[in-house]
Design a protein around this motif. Structure first.
Motif, PDB file in Angstrom:
ATOM      1  N   GLY A  48       0.739  -1.115  -0.018  1.00 17.41           N
ATOM      2  CA  GLY A  48       0.036   0.029  -0.022  1.00 17.41           C
ATOM      3  C   GLY A  48       0.726   1.242  -0.059  1.00 17.41           C
ATOM      4  N   TYR A  49       2.080   1.258   0.468  1.00 13.73           N
ATOM      5  CA  TYR A  49       2.901   2.406   0.642  1.00 13.73           C
ATOM      6  C   TYR A  49       3.252   2.935  -0.722  1.00 13.73           C
ATOM      7  CZ  TYR A  49       6.817   5.339   2.227  1.00 13.73           C
ATOM      8  OH  TYR A  49       7.553   6.563   2.293  1.00 13.73           O
ATOM      9  N   TYR A  50       2.801   4.199  -1.054  1.00  9.34           N
ATOM     10  CA  TYR A  50       3.177   5.054  -2.050  1.00  9.34           C
ATOM     11  C   TYR A  50       2.832   4.042  -3.325  1.00  9.34           C
ATOM     12  CZ  TYR A  50       5.313   9.141  -0.362  1.00  9.34           C
ATOM     13  OH  TYR A  50       5.804  10.616   0.072  1.00  9.34           O
ATOM     14  N   ASN A  51       1.747   3.416  -3.562  1.00  9.34           N
ATOM     15  CA  ASN A  51       1.440   2.630  -4.424  1.00  9.34           C
ATOM     16  C   ASN A  51       0.660   3.487  -5.345  1.00  9.34           C
ATOM     17  OD1 ASN A  51       0.149   0.774  -6.250  1.00  9.34           O
ATOM     18  ND2 ASN A  51       0.544  -0.788  -4.771  1.00  9.34           N
ATOM     19  N   TRP A  52       1.327   3.892  -6.355  1.00 11.09           N
ATOM     20  CA  TRP A  52       0.743   4.865  -7.335  1.00 11.09           C
ATOM     21  C   TRP A  52      -0.203   4.137  -8.223  1.00 11.09           C
ATOM     22  CZ3 TRP A  52       0.903   9.890  -6.276  1.00 11.09           C
ATOM     23  CH2 TRP A  52       1.958  10.131  -5.516  1.00 11.09           C
ATOM     24  N   ASN A  53      -0.067   3.015  -8.686  1.00  9.06           N
ATOM     25  CA  ASN A  53      -0.993   2.061  -9.248  1.00  9.06           C
ATOM     26  C   ASN A  53      -2.486   2.163  -8.660  1.00  9.06           C
ATOM     27  OD1 ASN A  53       0.678   1.687 -11.571  1.00  9.06           O
ATOM     28  ND2 ASN A  53       1.246  -0.252 -10.634  1.00  9.06           N
ATOM     29  N   SER A  54      -2.242   1.862  -7.388  1.00  9.76           N
ATOM     30  CA  SER A  54      -3.523   1.896  -6.550  1.00  9.76           C
ATOM     31  C   SER A  54      -4.011   3.300  -6.408  1.00  9.76           C
ATOM     32  CB  SER A  54      -3.141   1.328  -5.086  1.00  9.76           C
ATOM     33  OG  SER A  54      -4.289   1.201  -4.300  1.00  9.76           O
ATOM     34  N   ALA A  55      -3.315   4.286  -6.298  1.00  5.06           N
ATOM     35  CA  ALA A  55      -3.859   5.855  -5.981  1.00  5.06           C
ATOM     36  C   ALA A  55      -4.473   5.975  -7.463  1.00  5.06           C
ATOM     37  CB  ALA A  55      -2.688   6.487  -5.754  1.00  5.06           C
ATOM     38  N   GLN A  56      -3.910   5.686  -8.503  1.00  5.62           N
ATOM     39  CA  GLN A  56      -4.456   5.941  -9.921  1.00  5.62           C
ATOM     40  C   GLN A  56      -5.809   5.228 -10.247  1.00  5.62           C
ATOM     41  OE1 GLN A  56      -2.008   4.876 -13.325  1.00  5.62           O
ATOM     42  NE2 GLN A  56      -3.404   5.694 -14.644  1.00  5.62           N
ATOM     43  N   PHE A  57      -5.713   4.331  -9.875  1.00  4.12           N
ATOM     44  CA  PHE A  57      -7.125   3.304 -10.093  1.00  4.12           C
ATOM     45  C   PHE A  57      -8.309   3.982  -9.144  1.00  4.12           C
ATOM     46  CE2 PHE A  57     -10.102  -0.049  -9.095  1.00  4.12           C
ATOM     47  CZ  PHE A  57     -10.671  -0.487 -10.356  1.00  4.12           C
ATOM     48  N   THR A  58      -7.769   4.425  -7.781  1.00  2.00           N
ATOM     49  CA  THR A  58      -8.908   4.585  -6.919  1.00  2.00           C
ATOM     50  C   THR A  58      -9.261   6.212  -7.335  1.00  2.00           C
ATOM     51  OG1 THR A  58      -7.917   3.755  -4.975  1.00  2.00           O
ATOM     52  CG2 THR A  58      -9.215   5.442  -4.483  1.00  2.00           C
ATOM     53  N   GLY A  59      -8.413   7.044  -7.858  1.00  2.00           N
ATOM     54  CA  GLY A  59      -8.812   8.264  -8.292  1.00  2.00           C
ATOM     55  C   GLY A  59      -9.700   8.309  -9.658  1.00  2.00           C
ATOM     56  N   LEU A  60      -9.240   7.397 -10.568  1.00  2.00           N
ATOM     57  CA  LEU A  60     -10.163   7.163 -11.813  1.00  2.00           C
ATOM     58  C   LEU A  60     -11.681   6.582 -11.242  1.00  2.00           C
ATOM     59  CD1 LEU A  60      -7.685   5.676 -14.021  1.00  2.00           C
ATOM     60  CD2 LEU A  60      -8.779   7.781 -14.347  1.00  2.00           C
ATOM     61  N   CYS A  61     -11.447   5.727 -10.283  1.00  2.35           N
ATOM     62  CA  CYS A  61     -12.864   5.578  -9.677  1.00  2.35           C
ATOM     63  C   CYS A  61     -13.703   6.636  -9.180  1.00  2.35           C
ATOM     64  CB  CYS A  61     -13.138   4.470  -8.522  1.00  2.35           C
ATOM     65  SG  CYS A  61     -12.406   2.858  -9.324  1.00  2.35           S
ATOM     66  N   LEU A  62     -13.211   7.474  -8.406  1.00  2.00           N
ATOM     67  CA  LEU A  62     -13.916   8.657  -8.029  1.00  2.00           C
ATOM     68  C   LEU A  62     -14.250   9.748  -9.044  1.00  2.00           C
ATOM     69  CD1 LEU A  62     -11.378   9.409  -4.807  1.00  2.00           C
ATOM     70  CD2 LEU A  62     -13.600   8.292  -4.815  1.00  2.00           C
ATOM     71  N   LEU A  63     -13.396   9.986  -9.986  1.00  2.00           N
ATOM     72  CA  LEU A  63     -13.567  10.780 -11.029  1.00  2.00           C
ATOM     73  C   LEU A  63     -15.072  10.289 -11.838  1.00  2.00           C
ATOM     74  CD1 LEU A  63     -10.233  11.635 -12.463  1.00  2.00           C
ATOM     75  CD2 LEU A  63     -11.957  13.333 -11.330  1.00  2.00           C
ATOM     76  N   ALA A  64     -14.922   8.823 -12.154  1.00  2.00           N
ATOM     77  CA  ALA A  64     -16.289   8.393 -12.561  1.00  2.00           C
ATOM     78  C   ALA A  64     -17.378   8.523 -11.878  1.00  2.00           C
ATOM     79  CB  ALA A  64     -15.889   6.844 -12.982  1.00  2.00           C
ATOM     80  N   MET A  65     -17.260   8.416 -10.643  1.00  2.00           N
ATOM     81  CA  MET A  65     -18.479   8.711  -9.760  1.00  2.00           C
ATOM     82  C   MET A  65     -18.845  10.060  -9.602  1.00  2.00           C
ATOM     83  SD  MET A  65     -18.804   8.202  -5.597  1.00  2.00           S
ATOM     84  CE  MET A  65     -18.128   9.712  -5.175  1.00  2.00           C
TER      85      MET A  65
END
Length: 446
Positions: A48-65
């Motif tokens: 989880g630490y500084y996992n930019w792939n996870s952050a990118q996916f989460t951010g895209l989900c939020l933008l879609a919402m």
């Protein structure tokens, strides 16, 4: 008394964006959580630490919402702030509400009776040696309840209780002593019968959901009837948060032997970190390819409520149609985690990870519909409708608990829609017939 513009602004204090801020803070804590500390307490590889792939996916989900939310706002009509039309000498509770209340009361009493008959309560003292043992115990218990039709049915109380509280708020506002007595009796009877067995079992989420819904409805009434006070709201929110944390700690202290001295503070720290940080660590591992769930790519997590729809679940079995499905229960996930080199303990996956299991990087797309339906339930909630109260309670809590699986739509969404139809159609038909009766005979009763 607030003006309409002030009233509209105050409603946003209980909007999904407020609850989302709490969930985003938990993700950020997980994103920056030190790997050394994580490994010390959890003993799992840290992803989880500084996992930019996870952050990118989460951010895209939020933008879609947000896109889905924006689209609903563009096409929807303005919020209709209803005034209470019930006369002061009449209860807002209808026979449909009473019928649903009796069904839920019977289900809750049946749930408690089954706990005694099955000997589950006597087994509580024998569990708690490990997270896996505890998970296996509760999963077996809920499977037994589901086999008897009680598992999903008793969970409906969690989202109907706020509606019963809303009827109580309206009856108090109308000044009807009889109406207040009926509404209060309905609310407290179902609430106590629902919470009592779950308090014994220490089931936190299913306890907090109706209490959270009651808080939302209480605030709705405060705003609607011009009684809202910012200080009172802040105090109530603090009390709700403190109650949630207290419930978590008390359950942990009792369930895992902290009070008897069998466990130390390090174990408590492990539980807290595992509850808040571990889900996003598993998400990072999943997106990086270090954790794989069998049956992925079939959309099962988002559609699990369809496969569990009353009666149809015995006709259309998910495994027969989809083949292998992702692990849904705690015990099944423990087995998958162990097979991928993780400990058999913390199994919750964030809503985003659930979507990733279903559709990979295309898992951002369901959040368009998620945001659209969230905006719909938010609008209907402010209008005080039965569907708004029931569904917004579920949606808002799902936003608050993004770190722990998909809760909107919940697995019991199918039976929730059945009860919503009973309440909606029943109340409409009874109120319509009562209105026509009064319109016809009122001239002769003056």
């Amino acid at each position: 008394m607030q003006t309409r513009s002030e009233q509209t602004w105050i409603y946003w204090l209980v909007s999904p964006f407020v609850w989302a801020s709490f969930s985003i803070v938990i993700f950020l804590v997980s994103f920056f959580f030190p790997p050394i500390t994580y490994n010390q307490y959890i003993e799992d590889p840290c992803f989880g630490y500084y996992n930019w792939n996870s952050a990118q996916f989460t951010g895209l989900c939020l933008l879609a919402m947000l896109a889905g939310w924006w689209f609903f706002q563009k096409i929807s009509s303005p919020v209709y702030y209803r005034k209470t039309l019930t006369p002061s000498n009449r209860s807002p509770v209808t026979m449909a509400d009473l019928a649903v209340g009796l069904i839920l009361l019977a289900a809750n009493i049946g749930f408690l009776a089954m706990l005694f008959r099955s000997g589950a309560l006597s087994q509580l003292q024998n569990i708690g040696k490990s997270q896996a043992e505890t998970a296996a115990f509760y999963e077996e218990l809920m499977n037994t309840l589901d086999a008897n039709g009680l598992g999903s049915l008793m969970q409906i109380s969690a989202i109907v209780i706020p509606w019963f509280y809303w009827l109580r708020v309206q009856s108090i506002q109308n000044g009807s002593g009889k109406g207040k007595l009926i509404a209060s009796g309905l609310f407290w009877t179902v609430l106590v019968s629902y919470l009592f067995p779950l308090l014994i079992l220490g089931r936190r989420n299913v306890i907090l959901l109706p209490l959270f819904g009651v808080f939302l409805v209480w605030f709705l009434g405060q705003v609607k009837y011009g009684k809202v006070n910012p200080y009172k709201f802040a105090f109530s929110l603090i009390v709700l948060g403190a109650s949630a944390f207290s419930l978590f700690f008390i359950v942990e202290l009792i369930r895992f032997g902290f009070l008897s001295g069998e466990r130390g503070m390090n174990e408590m720290a492990t539980r807290i970190i595992g509850y808040l940080v571990a889900p996003y660590n598993l998400q990072g591992a999943m997106i990086d390819g270090a954790l794989e769930f069998p049956g992925a790519g079939k959309g099962y997590y988002w559609t699990s409520w369809i496969w569990k729809f009353p009666l149809l679940q015995h006709v259309f079995v998910a495994e027969d149609i989809l083949g292998a499905i992702p692990p849904f229960g705690v015990q099944a996930r423990c087995d998958v985690l162990a097979a991928n080199g993780f400990k058999r303990h913390f199994t919750s996956l964030p809503i985003f990870a659930n979507s990733f299991v279903d559709f990979g990087w295309l898992g951002t797309l369901p959040f368009l519909l998620y945001g659209f339906l969230g905006a719909l339930t938010w609008k209907r909630f402010r209008e005080g409708t039965v569907d708004g109260i029931l569904l917004y309670t579920m949606f808002a809590y799902s936003v608050l608990e993004w770190r722990g699986n998909i809760m909107f739509p919940a697995p019991y969404m199918g039976i929730a829609l059945v009860f919503l139809a009973i309440l909606g159609i029943g109340r409409w038909s009874l109120n319509t017939s009562r209105y026509h009766y009064e319109l016809l005979y009122q001239p002769y009763t003056r």
